[in-house]
Structure formats: structure tokens, C-alpha cells
Design a protein around this motif. Sequence first.
Motif, short mmCIF file in Angstrom:
data_model
loop_
_atom_site.label_atom_id
_atom_site.label_comp_id
_atom_site.label_asym_id
_atom_site.label_seq_id
_atom_site.Cartn_x
_atom_site.Cartn_y
_atom_site.Cartn_z
N ASN A 1 44.04 37.94 -16.44
CA ASN A 1 43.20 37.28 -17.44
C ASN A 1 42.91 38.31 -18.53
OD1 ASN A 1 41.23 36.04 -18.96
ND2 ASN A 1 39.92 35.51 -17.23
N ILE A 2 43.84 38.43 -19.48
CA ILE A 2 43.79 39.53 -20.45
C ILE A 2 42.52 39.47 -21.30
CG2 ILE A 2 44.95 40.54 -22.45
CD1 ILE A 2 47.60 39.78 -21.18
N ALA A 3 42.08 38.27 -21.66
CA ALA A 3 40.86 38.15 -22.46
C ALA A 3 39.66 38.74 -21.72
CB ALA A 3 40.61 36.68 -22.79
N ALA A 4 39.58 38.49 -20.42
CA ALA A 4 38.47 39.03 -19.63
C ALA A 4 38.55 40.55 -19.53
CB ALA A 4 38.46 38.40 -18.24
N TRP A 5 39.76 41.07 -19.35
CA TRP A 5 39.92 42.52 -19.25
C TRP A 5 39.54 43.21 -20.56
CZ3 TRP A 5 40.17 45.02 -14.90
CH2 TRP A 5 40.70 44.40 -13.77
N LEU A 6 39.92 42.61 -21.68
CA LEU A 6 39.56 43.21 -22.97
C LEU A 6 38.06 43.17 -23.20
CD1 LEU A 6 42.44 41.86 -25.26
CD2 LEU A 6 42.03 44.24 -24.58
N ALA A 7 37.42 42.04 -22.86
CA ALA A 7 35.97 41.94 -23.01
C ALA A 7 35.27 42.97 -22.14
CB ALA A 7 35.51 40.53 -22.65
N PHE A 8 35.75 43.15 -20.91
CA PHE A 8 35.19 44.15 -20.01
C PHE A 8 35.34 45.55 -20.59
CE2 PHE A 8 36.40 47.30 -16.78
CZ PHE A 8 35.19 47.45 -16.13
N LYS B 1 38.75 48.91 -2.80
CA LYS B 1 38.23 47.59 -2.46
C LYS B 1 39.16 46.50 -2.97
CE LYS B 1 34.13 44.60 -2.68
NZ LYS B 1 32.74 44.44 -3.19
N LEU B 2 39.41 45.52 -2.11
CA LEU B 2 40.16 44.32 -2.48
C LEU B 2 39.15 43.20 -2.69
CD1 LEU B 2 42.86 42.88 -2.88
CD2 LEU B 2 42.95 42.50 -0.42
N VAL B 3 39.08 42.68 -3.89
CA VAL B 3 38.11 41.65 -4.26
C VAL B 3 38.81 40.30 -4.25
CG1 VAL B 3 36.45 40.88 -6.00
CG2 VAL B 3 36.90 43.34 -5.70
N TRP B 4 38.38 39.41 -3.37
CA TRP B 4 39.04 38.12 -3.20
C TRP B 4 38.51 37.08 -4.19
CZ3 TRP B 4 42.80 36.92 0.65
CH2 TRP B 4 43.19 38.02 1.42
N ASP C 1 37.69 37.31 -13.49
CA ASP C 1 36.81 36.81 -14.54
C ASP C 1 35.86 37.92 -14.97
OD1 ASP C 1 37.96 34.26 -14.38
OD2 ASP C 1 36.61 33.68 -12.74
N LEU C 2 35.31 37.80 -16.16
CA LEU C 2 34.50 38.87 -16.73
C LEU C 2 33.32 39.23 -15.84
CD1 LEU C 2 33.85 40.84 -18.98
CD2 LEU C 2 32.74 38.97 -20.24
N GLU C 3 32.59 38.24 -15.35
CA GLU C 3 31.42 38.54 -14.53
C GLU C 3 31.80 39.27 -13.25
OE1 GLU C 3 28.22 38.34 -15.14
OE2 GLU C 3 28.74 37.73 -17.18
N VAL C 4 32.93 38.90 -12.67
CA VAL C 4 33.39 39.57 -11.45
C VAL C 4 33.76 41.02 -11.76
CG1 VAL C 4 35.12 39.55 -9.61
CG2 VAL C 4 34.19 37.40 -10.47
N LEU C 5 34.46 41.25 -12.86
CA LEU C 5 34.83 42.61 -13.25
C LEU C 5 33.58 43.46 -13.47
CD1 LEU C 5 37.71 41.88 -15.81
CD2 LEU C 5 37.90 42.33 -13.36
N ARG C 6 32.61 42.92 -14.18
CA ARG C 6 31.36 43.64 -14.42
C ARG C 6 30.68 44.02 -13.10
NH1 ARG C 6 28.87 39.35 -18.64
NH2 ARG C 6 29.63 40.20 -20.64
N ARG C 7 30.51 43.04 -12.23
CA ARG C 7 29.78 43.25 -10.99
C ARG C 7 30.43 44.31 -10.12
NH1 ARG C 7 30.84 38.46 -7.66
NH2 ARG C 7 32.49 39.77 -6.81
N GLU C 8 31.74 44.21 -9.95
CA GLU C 8 32.42 45.14 -9.06
C GLU C 8 32.48 46.54 -9.65
OE1 GLU C 8 33.20 44.59 -6.01
OE2 GLU C 8 32.56 42.48 -6.13
#
Length: 398
Positions: A240-247, A358-361, A365-372
Motif C-alpha cells: 500500500n504505497i500511499a500508506a507507506w509514504l504517509a507513514f 515481529k510478523l504483523v498479521w 494500513d497507515l494506522e497499523v504502520l504507526r502503531r507497530e
Amino acid sequence: CQPEIDWTRMKSPSLFLRIWTHVRKDGFLWTVKQSLRASGLQRIWALPGLLFRRGTEGDSDTLYAYYDLNVSPITYDALWFCLCAEMERREKGLKHLALVLVPTGGGDVREESYEYDKAVDRDKRIWRVYNVVIASMLMIRPEASVHVLRDVKDLRLLAARPRHVFPQGYSPFAFPKPVTYQDFAVLQRRLSARGLESFFSAGLAGRNYIQNWRRCFGARPRMVVVTLRNYGFASDRNSNIAAWLAFARELDPEKYTVVFVPDTDTAYDDHTDEIASEFLVFREAAFHPHLRAALYEAAFVNMATMAGPTSMITFNAHCRYLQFKPMVPSAAMSTREVLEEIGYKFGETPEFSTRYQKLVWEADDLEVLRREFRAFETLADETNLPDMPALCGERGRT
């Protein structure tokens, strides 16, 4: 880092469905040709004088592991294969490992389905033989001898007849065996029992090259390396390139340097140029596996959607990582059934992993990237984790 799927490795109930799917998509003639290829019978002309027989004392301490392009994919599955063979060597108590690349009957790469060929055509597959498969064989630690054959008849050039063979029962002439999902599950169990090492380390020279590159671009000590998957086969697995760039835009540039590693097939596409206008893009790593491995070792943390190249961080104790999106129900090689057959436990990180892996199942998405990332950052601060892993020297055979 789950291996790419190959119908020759699937369980019997699924095999007939897979064959029927190929008949409908690629035609009856193609399916017959592929079946002949998988049987090994097209090589029968090379049989005289090459039948495997009991080895001599000269190879009694060597495990010969055959990566057969007739039945094995030209992907980073080769990393899994090499490690399966290395752990088999240790299990048998042998001193040496010999990795043998066996070509197809005609000395070329095998034909693929229409869908796969559209994404990775014949020329690209030939390129990947040398720059993915062979490069993977040369990277395994401890080092193994590597034999690259140009023709099946070149098996006679090996110094000795094999007494110890991997995969078990392998023969190039009658239904040559690739490693199976069950082999991968055994690998995970053996790693859990023995512990993780730096099996695909780039060594001191590779790390020094990365250090020089960091100085050239003024990279911060905390380097966040993002590996993207973005090509035409099984595109539901893409990042999800848009999410990675936002992160990446949210990270403090005074504290972190974000480095993107693009997908090899799209390393020079317009979207990669757009990323490069904001962040460092290390295109060299997309084409040179040893530089890729060195970059991964130097990162404060690696972040990626699960893909073939991320096997390098999964099987390297020096690498820290957060991997996302292992399960994609719409992609045949990423279903829960396949992942569990390989040895993954749903919702868990592999038992052999370090505390900084860590493997995140969940999807990237942006919120998941932020949290982890915040959780990893907190763990790093609490444990005084160095911004960059220590240099990993060459390892001796164990």
C-alpha cells in the motif's frame, strides 16, 4: 517471506484442480509439456552413465542439494531451499554442503503460465537465475560449495557420486523433487529448536559499502528501510504505497532517515521517481541481493509487506523487522492454509525470531504502520537498542 507457490509442490487434492485451471487458461498442449517437464522424462537421453549410485569415501561427509529448475521456481524460494539444505546437513552431522543448480532439459528456463509470463517473461527469468537464485546460493552462511550446471549431462563433472542427497530421493530423470511445504515446516521447527543465526549475512565488506553510502547521503543513525512489493503477478500482495509514504512523512527527519527499496521490476517506473523526489531510494539493492542484505543489516528497523526478498531479514538474527500482510486470501500462495502448511502459526511471529522481529498479521494500513512502529520504538528505547546493529563478521561452519 513465504515462498512462491508452485503447483508441483501442492497436495494431491489440489493438484488436479490446478492442472484443470492450467488447461483452461494455458491450453492442453502447454499443460502436457509442463507435465512432461515436471516428470523429468525429457532428460532421459542423458541417463546413460549418470544414474546415481552409492557414493565413494570422498563425498561421505557431503550433502548434495539440487535446486532443479525443471520443478523449482526462479524466485527467492532459493533462500528457503539453501537454508533447508543447511539444516539437513546439520541434522545428518555432515561436514560439507554442496549446492547444485540443475538446468531444464533444453538448457533454457522452463515455460510458465500465461499469467506469470506476462509479469515475468523469459528474459527476466533468465536474469533471475543468475541474480536471484545463484546469488542466494552464494550468500548462505556458513558457506557452501556452489555448482552451476549448463546442461544436465554436466552432472558427470561433479567430483563424486552423491551418497547424501537433498531433497531426499532426488533424481533428475524420474520425477525430480523440489523442496515441499512440509520441508519448510520442518525448517521452522529446526530453527525453533536450534535458534536463529545470521544465515544470509552480507559480511563485513557489504556493510562497509553501506556505511560509505550512508555518509554520502548524510543518513541519520536511525535508518528505517522500507521494502516495497509492486509488480504484476499476484498484485493483491503488493504494498500500500500511499500508506507507506504517509507513514514516512510523519517520521522526524532529524531523528530518522527513511530508505525505500523498490521492487526490482518497477525500480525505474514513474512512481519510484516520485518517491525519490522525497526520500532516499536505494535502487541498487533491488538488483544486487548482497547489497540488499547489507542494507537490511544496517537498518534501525526494516519494515515491509511480506515478499520473497524479506526472507533475508527473517533468517538473519542481526536484522530487526516489522513485516506486514502475510495473509492475502485472494492470492493462492498467501492463504491461511498455505501459510500454516509452511509452518506459520496464525497471528504469531515464528518461534525462532528475536525480540526485535515481529510478523504483523494485518494489512499495511497507515494506522497499523504507526502503531507497530511506535511499539518498536518504545521497545528500542527501553532496552537501549543501538541505532545500528553491530557489524556481523564472517561465520565459521558449525
